[in-house]
Design an enzyme around this catalytic site. Structure first.
Site, short mmCIF file in Angstrom:
data_model
loop_
_atom_site.label_atom_id
_atom_site.label_comp_id
_atom_site.label_asym_id
_atom_site.label_seq_id
_atom_site.Cartn_x
_atom_site.Cartn_y
_atom_site.Cartn_z
N ILE A 51 0.86 -1.19 0.00
CA ILE A 51 0.00 0.00 0.00
C ILE A 51 0.89 1.23 0.00
O ILE A 51 1.68 1.43 0.93
CB ILE A 51 -0.93 0.01 1.22
CG1 ILE A 51 -1.84 -1.23 1.21
CG2 ILE A 51 -1.77 1.28 1.26
CD1 ILE A 51 -2.75 -1.34 0.01
N ASP A 144 -6.28 10.23 15.15
CA ASP A 144 -7.52 9.67 15.73
C ASP A 144 -8.74 10.31 15.09
O ASP A 144 -9.22 11.32 15.60
CB ASP A 144 -7.52 9.90 17.23
CG ASP A 144 -8.71 9.27 17.92
OD1 ASP A 144 -9.36 8.41 17.30
OD2 ASP A 144 -8.99 9.63 19.07
N GLU A 178 -18.27 8.01 16.63
CA GLU A 178 -17.58 7.08 17.52
C GLU A 178 -17.17 7.77 18.81
O GLU A 178 -17.23 7.18 19.90
CB GLU A 178 -16.36 6.47 16.83
CG GLU A 178 -15.65 5.38 17.62
CD GLU A 178 -14.55 5.88 18.56
OE1 GLU A 178 -14.00 5.06 19.31
OE2 GLU A 178 -14.25 7.10 18.54
N HIS A 294 -6.76 13.55 21.23
CA HIS A 294 -7.94 14.38 21.49
C HIS A 294 -7.59 15.86 21.68
O HIS A 294 -8.24 16.56 22.45
CB HIS A 294 -8.72 13.86 22.70
CG HIS A 294 -9.56 12.66 22.39
ND1 HIS A 294 -10.45 12.12 23.29
CD2 HIS A 294 -9.64 11.88 21.28
CE1 HIS A 294 -11.05 11.06 22.75
NE2 HIS A 294 -10.57 10.91 21.53
N ASP A 309 2.77 3.15 7.47
CA ASP A 309 3.10 2.29 6.34
C ASP A 309 2.91 0.82 6.71
O ASP A 309 2.26 0.06 5.99
CB ASP A 309 4.54 2.56 5.91
CG ASP A 309 4.89 1.92 4.58
OD1 ASP A 309 3.98 1.65 3.78
OD2 ASP A 309 6.09 1.69 4.34
#
Length: 445
Positions: A51, A144, A178, A294, A309
């Site tokens: 990827i 996040d 979420e 956060h 990666d």
């Protein structure tokens, strides 16, 4: 990632914690010698592609730009979230996925899940991968959870580029809200008919996969999914640990509570990295895995490229491997289960498997299953010796690898070697104070 409360003990996790979700609308259609061997893949045609890191980072840059243009965040009910969803949906639509938006209402605002199905595969056996797309209101949420969202997006696009035809039906999901208590994923699971729930063979969750001071954590829920990830990292000589910091605190929890097999990866949040973890993984001991968790500083500069990666490649490996459905014939195996003691900081020892009755050369995907019991695996060097003595390096020593045992599957390109003859596993302990033995090993042709 939701971690506002301590993680529940694993024995209590299925009890869950109730989250109020208000009225909702329905689905809206819309290896050569001396080289390290690779981790095993189901077959040559099903090997997962690499990827491209640059592609994953380009998605993160887009999510950062979206947040910057929309008040600095991508939170539930804010314009930055819907713009993020539109960006991901546009990429998937162009790649040939069938996408659906699922609406729900929480805290007086409309939320959205994005579901993307890859055409084909057995729809009675669905393999899902998901990540939450929302951030907290305090910042753009690039680690996040832009990291997980970008990782599965690029994996989905790789499925399209390969025109993959897996045995199982592939489904990808990006969850809303979420950060308010797995609201979007819980809504999805709760509104699945029981017949459709039973069709999901596994759900893979990716929440924070590029923390700047990273660890390599694997969920220990479903054994098959766990082994798929652990074997992959063993092939890279990267030690893993069981994920406990966010156990039951992300979008896999509703699936787990519904009896669906789950697994996933995590690179750490606000908990501090220990000295032992820094020794095995690098980074800074005593510092949080993600100091910007956060916070407003969770930007594109809050990403560890190596972790991003590796974890993105691990996602692809799991999709290709688990999506195969176990239909690839296992091949013929040759095994030696006799224990061989490994001298501490001493000479190399060997264990022999004799292969006979085959025609031609060994395959390009010769599988080598190794079970070495050792109190410090970083001391151990492992080679496969072909009948003519050619050495294929399976594992190097590493002063940072403090885990015990070497239990892994490697794939060796042995197509230049005659199949028949005495194949040997050669193991050497190159440092003092730790001991072990070869428990067993086998070749699969």
């Amino acid at each position: 990632m939701l971690l506002s409360r301590p993680a529940l003990p694993r024995s209590l996790r299925r009890a869950g914690a109730g989250v109020a979700v208000l009225a909702a609308a329905g689905l809206i259609a819309s290896a050569a010698p001396t080289a390290l061997a690779s981790p095993a893949a189901p077959s040559p045609t099903l090997a997962a592609p690499d990827i491209p890191l640059a592609n994953v980072k380009a998605h993160l840059s887009q999510l950062q730009s979206i947040a910057s243009a929309n008040g600095g965040n991508r939170a539930h009910g804010r314009p930055g979230y819907k713009a993020s969803l539109d960006y991901v949906k546009g990429k998937l639509d162009a790649a040939g996925f069938t996408t659906r938006i699922q609406q729900f209402t929480s805290q007086g605002a409309t939320g959205y899940n994005l579901i993307a199905d890859w055409p084909g595969g057995d729809e009675s056996k669905v393999l899902m991968a998901g990540s939450h797309l929302d951030s907290v209101s305090a910042g753009p949420g690039i680690n996040d959870n832009g990291s997980g969202s970008a990782g599965i997006l690029e994996t989905a696009l790789a499925v399209s580029r390969a025109q993959l035809k897996p045995d199982k039906h592939l489904r990808f999901a990006w969850w809303g809200a979420e950060e308010l208590g797995m609201v979007g994923s819980r809504y999805y699971v709760n509104n699945l008919p029981s017949a459709d729930r039973s069709k999901i063979s596994g759900y893979l969750n990716f929440d924070m996969i590029a923390s700047p001071n990273p660890g390599y954590f694997v969920y220990d829920d479903d054994p098959t999914i766990e082994k798929t990830f652990k074997d992959y990292y063993a092939g890279l000589n990267v030690p893993t640990e069981i994920e406990t910091e966010g156990d039951g605190r992300s979008d896999h929890a509703p699936f787990d509570s519904a009896g669906i097999p789950v697994g996933g990866l995590f690179s750490g949040a606000e908990r501090a990295k220990s000295s032992a973890q820094a020794q095995k993984w690098g980074g800074t001991a005593g510092q949080a895995f993600d100091r910007c968790y956060h916070s407003s500083c969770d930007t594109t500069s809050n990403i560890n490229d190596t972790a991003l990666d590796r974890n993105s490649d691990a996602i692809a490996h799991a999709i290709w491997t688990l999506g195969a459905g176990g239909t690839v014939p296992p091949g013929d195996t040759y095994e030696n289960t006799t224990d061989v003691a490994i001298p501490d900081n001493g000479a190399a020892v060997t264990s022999t498997v004799n292969v006979a009755g085959r025609t031609g050369n060994a395959p390009a995907t010769l599988k080598v299953d190794v079970d070495i019991r050792h109190t410090w695996r970083g001391d151990v060097v492992v080679d496969l010796l072909a009948p003519d003595g050619t050495a294929y390096r399976l594992k190097d020593s590493s002063g940072n690898d403090s885990a015990d045992n070497v239990i892994a599957t490697y794939t060796v390109n042995a197509s230049s070697e005659t199949a028949n003859g005495a194949w040997k596993l050669r193991v050497q302990d190159v440092a003092a104070q730790d001991t072990g033995y070869i428990n067993s090993w086998k070749l699969t042709f």
